[in-house]
Design a protein around this motif. Structure first.
Motif, mmCIF file in Angstrom:
data_model
loop_
_atom_site.group_PDB
_atom_site.id
_atom_site.type_symbol
_atom_site.label_atom_id
_atom_site.label_comp_id
_atom_site.label_asym_id
_atom_site.label_seq_id
_atom_site.Cartn_x
_atom_site.Cartn_y
_atom_site.Cartn_z
ATOM 1 N N ASP A 144 -7.117 -0.594 1.110
ATOM 2 C CA ASP A 144 -7.427 -1.998 0.925
ATOM 3 C C ASP A 144 -8.939 -2.129 0.788
ATOM 4 O O ASP A 144 -9.669 -2.188 1.784
ATOM 5 C CB ASP A 144 -6.921 -2.811 2.120
ATOM 6 C CG ASP A 144 -7.138 -4.295 1.934
ATOM 7 O OD1 ASP A 144 -7.591 -4.711 0.848
ATOM 8 O OD2 ASP A 144 -6.845 -5.047 2.884
ATOM 9 N N ASP A 167 -4.631 1.781 -4.887
ATOM 10 C CA ASP A 167 -3.212 1.831 -4.536
ATOM 11 C C ASP A 167 -2.987 2.341 -3.114
ATOM 12 O O ASP A 167 -1.913 2.162 -2.544
ATOM 13 C CB ASP A 167 -2.444 2.747 -5.505
ATOM 14 C CG ASP A 167 -2.420 2.199 -6.923
ATOM 15 O OD1 ASP A 167 -2.520 0.968 -7.086
ATOM 16 O OD2 ASP A 167 -2.299 3.014 -7.853
ATOM 17 N N PHE A 168 -3.999 2.962 -2.526
ATOM 18 C CA PHE A 168 -3.854 3.602 -1.223
ATOM 19 C C PHE A 168 -4.745 3.009 -0.138
ATOM 20 O O PHE A 168 -4.524 3.245 1.044
ATOM 21 C CB PHE A 168 -4.137 5.109 -1.352
ATOM 22 C CG PHE A 168 -3.167 5.799 -2.259
ATOM 23 C CD1 PHE A 168 -2.003 6.340 -1.762
ATOM 24 C CD2 PHE A 168 -3.401 5.883 -3.625
ATOM 25 C CE1 PHE A 168 -1.083 6.961 -2.595
ATOM 26 C CE2 PHE A 168 -2.496 6.504 -4.466
ATOM 27 C CZ PHE A 168 -1.335 7.040 -3.954
ATOM 28 N N MET A 183 0.828 -1.189 0.000
ATOM 29 C CA MET A 183 0.000 0.000 0.000
ATOM 30 C C MET A 183 0.876 1.257 0.000
ATOM 31 O O MET A 183 1.815 1.356 0.772
ATOM 32 C CB MET A 183 -0.823 0.081 1.276
ATOM 33 C CG MET A 183 -2.133 -0.631 1.430
ATOM 34 S SD MET A 183 -3.359 -0.493 0.219
ATOM 35 C CE MET A 183 -3.732 -2.209 0.089
ATOM 36 N N LYS A 184 0.497 2.186 -0.824
ATOM 37 C CA LYS A 184 1.191 3.474 -0.858
ATOM 38 C C LYS A 184 0.658 4.361 0.259
ATOM 39 O O LYS A 184 -0.480 4.212 0.698
ATOM 40 C CB LYS A 184 0.957 4.162 -2.201
ATOM 41 C CG LYS A 184 1.565 3.442 -3.388
ATOM 42 C CD LYS A 184 1.296 4.212 -4.664
ATOM 43 C CE LYS A 184 1.855 3.513 -5.880
ATOM 44 N NZ LYS A 184 1.545 4.245 -7.123
ATOM 45 N N THR A 185 1.493 5.290 0.707
ATOM 46 C CA THR A 185 1.082 6.235 1.747
ATOM 47 C C THR A 185 0.387 7.425 1.100
ATOM 48 O O THR A 185 0.871 7.990 0.124
ATOM 49 C CB THR A 185 2.305 6.729 2.545
ATOM 50 O OG1 THR A 185 2.965 5.582 3.099
ATOM 51 C CG2 THR A 185 1.889 7.664 3.653
ATOM 52 N N LEU A 186 -0.722 7.793 1.672
ATOM 53 C CA LEU A 186 -1.499 8.920 1.162
ATOM 54 C C LEU A 186 -0.816 10.231 1.541
ATOM 55 O O LEU A 186 -0.483 10.446 2.710
ATOM 56 C CB LEU A 186 -2.913 8.875 1.756
ATOM 57 C CG LEU A 186 -3.983 9.711 1.109
ATOM 58 C CD1 LEU A 186 -4.207 9.296 -0.338
ATOM 59 C CD2 LEU A 186 -5.288 9.583 1.877
ATOM 60 N N PRO A 187 -0.574 11.126 0.585
ATOM 61 C CA PRO A 187 0.088 12.404 0.906
ATOM 62 C C PRO A 187 -0.853 13.371 1.620
ATOM 63 O O PRO A 187 -2.071 13.192 1.617
ATOM 64 C CB PRO A 187 0.471 12.947 -0.475
ATOM 65 C CG PRO A 187 -0.509 12.349 -1.403
ATOM 66 C CD PRO A 187 -0.859 10.989 -0.840
ATOM 67 N N LYS A 188 -0.282 14.378 2.235
ATOM 68 C CA LYS A 188 -1.063 15.465 2.841
ATOM 69 C C LYS A 188 -1.344 16.486 1.747
ATOM 70 O O LYS A 188 -0.467 16.823 0.956
ATOM 71 C CB LYS A 188 -0.292 16.133 3.982
ATOM 72 C CG LYS A 188 0.058 15.204 5.109
ATOM 73 C CD LYS A 188 -1.145 14.924 5.962
ATOM 74 C CE LYS A 188 -0.733 14.039 7.141
ATOM 75 N NZ LYS A 188 -1.860 13.520 7.849
#
Length: 84
Positions: free
Chosen positions: A27, A24-25, A1-6
């Motif tokens: 599940d 992608d961010f 899983m990718k990390t969600l940006p601010k």
């Protein structure tokens, strides 16, 4: 899983989601169904022909209750529908 940006603002977030896929961010296999019961219901505009004297009576009664006449009509319809 990718990390969600601010995001700095809504425009930046909108631009991000236009180029990225939510899977992608998050599940999505573990997603749960959620109901938002307090949201305002969607409305649909209709055309309703009423006799002029009936409309005037509705407007007078609505004014006495300090509500817009269209809201008053919705109140009357809701009341009648809830009786059934």
């Amino acid at each position: 899983m990718k990390t969600l940006p601010k995001f700095k603002d809504q425009n930046e977030e909108t631009a991000f989601w236009e180029k990225n896929d939510v899977t992608d961010f998050f599940d999505v296999k573990n997603a749960k169904v959620v109901r938002f019961s307090n949201l305002k219901k969607s409305t649909k505009t209709i055309s309703l022909r009423l006799p002029e004297d009936m409309l005037e009576t509705i407007k007078v009664r609505a004014n006495a209750l300090d509500v817009p006449y269209q809201s008053f009509i919705k109140m009357l319809l809701q009341k009648e529908l809830s009786i059934s």
